[in-house]
Enzyme design. Structure first.
Site, PDB file in Angstrom:
ATOM      1  N   PHE A 244      -9.950   7.044  17.364  1.00  0.00           N
ATOM      2  CA  PHE A 244     -11.003   6.288  18.022  1.00  0.00           C
ATOM      3  C   PHE A 244     -10.584   4.914  18.540  1.00  0.00           C
ATOM      4  CE2 PHE A 244     -12.969   9.228  14.966  1.00  0.00           C
ATOM      5  CZ  PHE A 244     -13.706   9.993  15.854  1.00  0.00           C
TER       6      PHE A 244
ATOM      7  N   GLU B 209     -10.339   6.733   3.286  1.00  0.00           N
ATOM      8  CA  GLU B 209      -9.915   5.349   3.066  1.00  0.00           C
ATOM      9  C   GLU B 209     -10.779   4.369   3.842  1.00  0.00           C
ATOM     10  OE1 GLU B 209      -6.223   2.230   3.822  1.00  0.00           O
ATOM     11  OE2 GLU B 209      -6.752   3.782   5.269  1.00  0.00           O
TER      12      GLU B 209
ATOM     13  N   SER C 167       0.791  -1.229   0.000  1.00  0.00           N
ATOM     14  CA  SER C 167       0.000   0.000   0.000  1.00  0.00           C
ATOM     15  C   SER C 167       0.825   1.281   0.000  1.00  0.00           C
ATOM     16  CB  SER C 167      -0.937   0.013   1.217  1.00  0.00           C
ATOM     17  OG  SER C 167      -1.946  -0.946   1.093  1.00  0.00           O
TER      18      SER C 167
ATOM     19  N   ASP D  60      -8.953  -4.303   3.252  1.00  0.00           N
ATOM     20  CA  ASP D  60      -7.656  -4.961   3.088  1.00  0.00           C
ATOM     21  C   ASP D  60      -7.376  -5.952   4.215  1.00  0.00           C
ATOM     22  OD1 ASP D  60      -4.836  -4.818   1.768  1.00  0.00           O
ATOM     23  OD2 ASP D  60      -4.421  -4.414   3.873  1.00  0.00           O
TER      24      ASP D  60
ATOM     25  N   HIS E 172      -4.647  -1.460  -4.626  1.00  0.00           N
ATOM     26  CA  HIS E 172      -4.197  -2.754  -5.138  1.00  0.00           C
ATOM     27  C   HIS E 172      -5.337  -3.741  -4.971  1.00  0.00           C
ATOM     28  CE1 HIS E 172      -3.981  -4.071  -0.982  1.00  0.00           C
ATOM     29  NE2 HIS E 172      -3.281  -2.986  -0.704  1.00  0.00           N
TER      30      HIS E 172
END
Length: 512
Positions: free
Chosen positions: A301, A345, A118, A350, A392
Site C-alpha cells: 500500500f 505486526e 528487531s 517503533d 523489544h
C-alpha cells in the site's frame, strides 16, 4: 527497527483526527470510588482467576501479534490514552490483550546484543534460536554480510511460518511497515543482513536472494500456504523506472525507488500463484476483494512504510488500517480446514518512538489493540492461540507524580496540597513545567536551557517529547517486554521467559 533509523513524521492531523487531541479539560475521576469498591474488585478478580482453566488441546490456529517496540511503558501510556480518549481518567482502562488470562516477561537480548534490534528478536520468536545483530532466519555462526548462498542456506533455521506450511497450515503476514522490513521478513527470510530488502541494497554480485525475492521465490510448501501478505514496501518489488522520482526513505535516505534487476515481483506473484491470486495497492482495491474467489492476496500500500494510524485517518481512501488488514487476513485464512498461522505486526509503534513522537507511537499501539480485539471476535478461544508481545522496548519513560486522570500527553500536574484545590503544573528546579512522557535519548533533545512548556501544546500530534541525550534517532531499550496469551496451551506462557521460548510455545500448541 534498527538502531539509527530516523522517522518521517506525517502531516499534522485535520478534522477527522481531532478526536485524538486530548488537550481538552481533564475528566472527573470515575471508577471504584467507595472504599468497599476497591476491595470488592479484588475479590472479583480472585473468583474470576479461580475459574480460569487451561485449554490443553492442540491449537488449530495460531496468531502472533507483535507490537514493534511496544515496551511496558508504551503499553501503559497507550492504555491511559485510550481511556482518556473515551472521556475516562484512563488508568483503570485495559487494552484488549490485557484481558488475556496468561502473561509473562520476555528477555529480549540477542546472541551478541544486550539491547537488541528487531532482526535477532523476531528471529528468536520465529525460529526458537537467538542470533546476531541484523540477521534474519540464520544461526549465530553465520558470517556477517555473507553473500555465499550455499553457506547462508547451511546456516538457515526454519521459521514458524515455514513449519506451519510443511504441516499443511495456511499462512499469512500482515504489517504496517514494509513487508521486507525485519519483523515481517522474520517469518520467511534467511539473510545475514536485514538491510538487503531489495537488490538495490546488496553488494554487487551477491549470491543471496534479497528479501523481496525471498517472499516471492519461497519453497513449494510456502508458496501453496502463504495466502496473504499485506503491508508497505512496494518499491522493493517493482522495477526502477528511468524517470523514477527520488524518495526520501526513512532508512536509506534519498534513494530512487525500484529494483535494478528489472523484475516486477508483483507480476511474478500473480503468475506463480495461478488463478485466484490478487495484487492490490490501495484501499479501494483492497475493499473490493472478493474473498470467495481469492486464494492468494498480496497488498503493497505504500512505496515504503504504511502511514501512522493518526495520519492514515486523514485519508481513509488511501490505505486500510491494521484492523482492516487483520480482519481480511483472518477471513481468508479461516477458509482453510487445516487451520492457519498468521503474524501481525504494528510496525510503526517503533518508528514513532525512534522519532521521539510519543503520540503517534501510542495511537498505533491503540490500533494494535483494536486489531487484537477483532481477531478475538473472528476466532474461538477453544481452538486459536493468540499471543501478543513486543520484540523489544524503547527508552520511553512515564515520570513525575501526576494526579489520577492527568492528561498522559500533557505536563505533570501533581495532586493538590489541599483537597478540592485546582491542580497546577509541577516545576523542575528552574521553575519550568515538564511532561509526564519523555525519552532518555533521541531527537527531542533541546540544546541550551530547557524550553518553557507553559504555552506549548504538548498534546499536538507533531510534538516531540524532551530527551536527555541528543541523538538523531531514539534507541531501543533493553528491559524485558510483556507477553500475553489466550487459547490452547496459552498457560505455557508464564514467569520469566527467554524470547526464543515463544516459538516453542507456538510449536507445542500446534502439536508439531
Amino acid at each position: 527497527m534498527k538502531k539509527n533509523t530516523p522517522v518521517v513524521a506525517g502531516a499534522a492531523a485535520v478534522l477527522c483526527i481531532l478526536s485524538f487531541t486530548t488537550a481538552a479539560a481533564e475528566p472527573a475521576v470515575r471508577g471504584p470510588e467507595k472504599v468497599q469498591d476497591w476491595y470488592d474488585a479484588g475479590q472479583r478478580f480472585i473468583r474470576e482467576s479461580k475459574a480460569v482453566k487451561p485449554i490443553t488441546g492442540r491449537a488449530k490456529n495460531v496468531i502472533l501479534f507483535v507490537g514493534d517496540g511496544m515496551g511496558v511503558s508504551t503499553q501503559t501510556a497507550a492504555r491511559i490514552l485510550e481511556g482518556q480518549l473515551r472521556g475516562q481518567p484512563g488508568e483503570e482502562n485495559r487494552l484488549s490483550f490485557e484481558t488475556f488470562p496468561y502473561s509473562a516477561l520476555s528477555k529480549t537480548y540477542s546472541w551478541d546484543q544486550q539491547t537488541s534490534d528487531s532482526a535477532p528478536t523476531i528471529s528468536a520468536i520465529m525460529t526458537g534460536y537467538k542470533t546476531r545483530e541484523g540477521m534474519l532466519g540464520v544461526d549465530h555462526l553465520t558470517p556477517r554480510n555473507d553473500c555465499d548462498a550455499a553457506n547462508v542456506a547451511a546456516h538457515s533455521v526454519e521459521t514458524m511460518l515455514e513449519l506451519a506450511a510443511e504441516h499443511g497450515k495456511a499462512t499469512g503476514v500482515v504489517t504496517t511497515a514494509r513487508l521486507t522490513h525485519a519483523t515481517p521478513a522474520g517469518a520467511y527470510a534467511h539473510v545475514p543482513a536485514r538491510d538487503w530488502e531489495a537488490d538495490t541494497h546488496q553488494p554487487a554480485g551477491c549470491g543471496v536472494k534479497d528479501i523481496a525475492r525471498q517472499l516471492i521465490e519461497v519453497s513449494p510448501a510456502v508458496r501453496k500456504s502463504l495466502k496473504v501478505a499485506l503491508g508497505g514496501g512496494r518499491s522493493a518489488f517493482l522495477p526502477r523506472q528511468p524517470d523514477a522520482a527520488t524518495v526520501d526513505d526513512p532508512e536509506y535516505g534519498p534513494v530512487k525507488g525500484g529494483r535494478t534487476d528489472g523484475r516486477n515481483l508483483t507480476a511474478e506473484w500473480l503468475s506463480s500463484r495461478g488463478n485466484g491470486a490478487q495484487y492490490v495497492w490501495n484501499k479501494a482495491q483492497f475493499d473490493a476483494i472478493d474473498l470467495a474467489g481469492t486464494e492468494h492476496l498480496l497488498g503493497l500500500f505504500e512505496p515504503s512504510h504504511m502511514r501512522y494510524e493518526a495520519d492514515r485517518a486523514q485519508d481513509q481512501a488511501g490505505e486500510p488500517s491494521l484492523t482492516e488488514m487483520t480482519d481480511k487476513a483472518i477471513r481468508l485464512l479461516s477458509r482453510q480446514r487445516q487451520g492457519f498461522f498468521l503474524e501481525v505486526e504494528a510496525g510503526r509503534i517503533d518508528h514513532g518512538h525512534h522519532g521521539g513522537n510519543a503520540k503517534r507511537a501510542l495511537l498505533d499501539t491503540i490500533e494494535l489493540s483494536n486489531a487484537v480485539r477483532r481477531a478475538m471476535e473472528l476466532t474461538r478461544e477453544s481452538d486459536t492461540l493468540i499471543i501478543v508481545t513486543a520484540d523489544h522496548s524503547h527508552v520511553f519513560t512515564i515520570a513525575g507524580y501526576p494526579h489520577r486522570g492527568n492528561n498522559i500527553l500533557g505536563v505533570v500536574k501533581d495532586v493538590p496540597e489541599v483537597d478540592g484545590n485546582p491542580t497546577a503544573p509541577a516545576k523542575d528546579q528552574k521553575g519550568l513545567p515538564y511532561t509526564t512522557l519523555g525519552y532518555q535519548n533521541g531527537p527531542g533533545h533541546r540544546e541550551g536551557p530547557r524550553t518553557d512548556l507553559s504555552a506549548v501544546d504538548t498534546t499536538e500530534l507533531d510534538f516531540h517529547q524532551e530527551a536527555a541525550i541528543p541523538m538523531e534517532s531514539e534507541t531501543h531499550g533493553g528491559e524485558d517486554v510483556a507477553i500475553w496469551a489466550r487459547g490452547p496451551r496459552a498457560h505455557l506462557v508464564r514467569g520469566s521467559m527467554e524470547e526464543n521460548w515463544i516459538f516453542h510455545v507456538m510449536r507445542n500448541a500446534f502439536g508439531f
